[in-house]
Design a protein around this motif. Structure first.
Motif, short mmCIF file in Angstrom:
data_model
loop_
_atom_site.label_atom_id
_atom_site.label_comp_id
_atom_site.label_asym_id
_atom_site.label_seq_id
_atom_site.Cartn_x
_atom_site.Cartn_y
_atom_site.Cartn_z
N ARG A 36 0.84 -1.20 0.00
CA ARG A 36 0.00 0.00 0.00
C ARG A 36 0.87 1.25 0.00
NH1 ARG A 36 -5.59 -0.80 1.73
NH2 ARG A 36 -5.90 -3.03 1.90
N ARG A 37 1.97 1.19 0.74
CA ARG A 37 2.91 2.31 0.76
C ARG A 37 3.50 2.53 -0.64
NH1 ARG A 37 8.05 2.19 4.75
NH2 ARG A 37 8.94 4.16 4.13
N LEU A 38 3.86 1.44 -1.30
CA LEU A 38 4.37 1.52 -2.67
C LEU A 38 3.29 2.06 -3.59
CD1 LEU A 38 6.49 0.92 -4.87
CD2 LEU A 38 5.54 -1.39 -4.99
N LEU A 39 2.07 1.60 -3.45
CA LEU A 39 0.97 2.06 -4.30
C LEU A 39 0.75 3.56 -4.13
CD1 LEU A 39 -1.30 1.53 -6.29
CD2 LEU A 39 -2.73 0.80 -4.36
N ARG A 40 0.78 4.04 -2.89
CA ARG A 40 0.63 5.48 -2.66
C ARG A 40 1.75 6.27 -3.34
NH1 ARG A 40 0.02 4.15 2.64
NH2 ARG A 40 -2.15 3.82 3.16
N ALA A 41 2.98 5.77 -3.23
CA ALA A 41 4.13 6.45 -3.84
C ALA A 41 3.99 6.47 -5.36
CB ALA A 41 5.42 5.77 -3.42
N VAL A 42 3.62 5.35 -5.94
CA VAL A 42 3.43 5.26 -7.39
C VAL A 42 2.30 6.19 -7.82
CG1 VAL A 42 2.58 3.71 -9.21
CG2 VAL A 42 4.38 2.93 -7.66
N ALA A 43 1.21 6.16 -7.09
CA ALA A 43 0.03 6.93 -7.46
C ALA A 43 0.24 8.44 -7.35
CB ALA A 43 -1.16 6.52 -6.59
N THR A 44 1.17 8.85 -6.50
CA THR A 44 1.42 10.27 -6.35
C THR A 44 2.56 10.75 -7.25
OG1 THR A 44 2.80 9.84 -4.40
CG2 THR A 44 0.49 10.45 -4.01
N GLY A 45 3.01 9.87 -8.14
CA GLY A 45 3.98 10.28 -9.15
C GLY A 45 5.44 10.20 -8.73
N ARG A 46 5.71 9.54 -7.63
CA ARG A 46 7.11 9.40 -7.20
C ARG A 46 7.88 8.55 -8.20
NH1 ARG A 46 7.88 9.51 -1.61
NH2 ARG A 46 10.05 9.73 -2.21
N THR A 47 9.11 8.89 -8.41
CA THR A 47 9.94 8.12 -9.35
C THR A 47 10.45 6.85 -8.67
OG1 THR A 47 12.03 9.16 -8.71
CG2 THR A 47 10.73 10.26 -10.45
N THR A 48 10.94 5.95 -9.49
CA THR A 48 11.52 4.71 -8.98
C THR A 48 12.68 5.02 -8.04
OG1 THR A 48 10.84 3.49 -10.94
CG2 THR A 48 12.63 2.54 -9.65
N ALA A 70 -3.00 2.22 -11.86
CA ALA A 70 -2.82 1.92 -10.44
C ALA A 70 -3.20 3.14 -9.61
CB ALA A 70 -1.37 1.51 -10.16
N ALA A 71 -2.85 4.32 -10.09
CA ALA A 71 -3.21 5.56 -9.39
C ALA A 71 -4.72 5.73 -9.33
CB ALA A 71 -2.56 6.76 -10.08
N ALA A 72 -5.38 5.38 -10.42
CA ALA A 72 -6.85 5.48 -10.45
C ALA A 72 -7.48 4.55 -9.42
CB ALA A 72 -7.37 5.17 -11.85
N VAL A 73 -6.97 3.33 -9.33
CA VAL A 73 -7.48 2.38 -8.34
C VAL A 73 -7.22 2.90 -6.93
CG1 VAL A 73 -7.20 0.05 -7.38
CG2 VAL A 73 -7.31 0.37 -9.85
N ALA A 74 -6.01 3.42 -6.69
CA ALA A 74 -5.65 3.92 -5.36
C ALA A 74 -6.55 5.10 -4.99
CB ALA A 74 -4.19 4.34 -5.33
N GLY A 75 -6.78 6.00 -5.93
CA GLY A 75 -7.64 7.14 -5.68
C GLY A 75 -9.06 6.73 -5.36
N HIS A 76 -9.57 5.79 -6.13
CA HIS A 76 -10.92 5.31 -5.91
C HIS A 76 -11.05 4.62 -4.55
CE1 HIS A 76 -14.94 4.09 -7.04
NE2 HIS A 76 -14.64 2.86 -6.65
N ALA A 77 -9.98 3.97 -4.12
CA ALA A 77 -10.00 3.26 -2.84
C ALA A 77 -9.77 4.20 -1.66
CB ALA A 77 -8.93 2.17 -2.84
N GLY A 78 -9.51 5.47 -1.95
CA GLY A 78 -9.32 6.44 -0.88
C GLY A 78 -7.92 6.42 -0.26
N LEU A 79 -6.95 5.85 -0.95
CA LEU A 79 -5.60 5.77 -0.41
C LEU A 79 -4.80 7.04 -0.60
CD1 LEU A 79 -4.58 2.16 -1.50
CD2 LEU A 79 -5.34 2.95 0.74
#
Length: 82
Positions: free
Chosen positions: A25-37, A70-79
């Motif tokens: 979930r932490r990785l998903l939040r980072a990915v969804a907010t545009g953080r680079t690898t 993935a960002a869309a899913v995270a946003g929809h899930a409220g993360l």
């Protein structure tokens, strides 16, 4: 009256997020907010290759094709509301 249904990506998003561990979930939040690898690797204290592999596994687990989905899913899930 027209009934609006959720896009299939969002309909399955919450169900697919349930088995994801805290680190995922932490990785998903980072990915969804545009953080680079590179940024994510530094934050998690792991090599970039590990982040790439973790991200690929996350995308497969969510059944999405890219970080934007993935960002869309995270946003929809409220993360992303934190």
């Amino acid at each position: 009256m027209t009934q609006v249904t959720a896009h299939p990506l969002f309909a399955r998003g919450l169900e697919l997020l349930l088995p994801i561990a805290t680190e995922g979930r932490r990785l998903l939040r980072a990915v969804a907010t545009g953080r680079t690898t590179v940024d994510i690797a530094e934050e998690l204290h792991v090599p970039e290759l590990t982040v790439k592999r973790m991200t690929a596994a996350l995308l497969r687990g969510l059944r999405v094709f890219n970080r934007a989905e993935a960002a869309a899913v995270a946003g929809h899930a409220g993360l992303l509301g934190d």
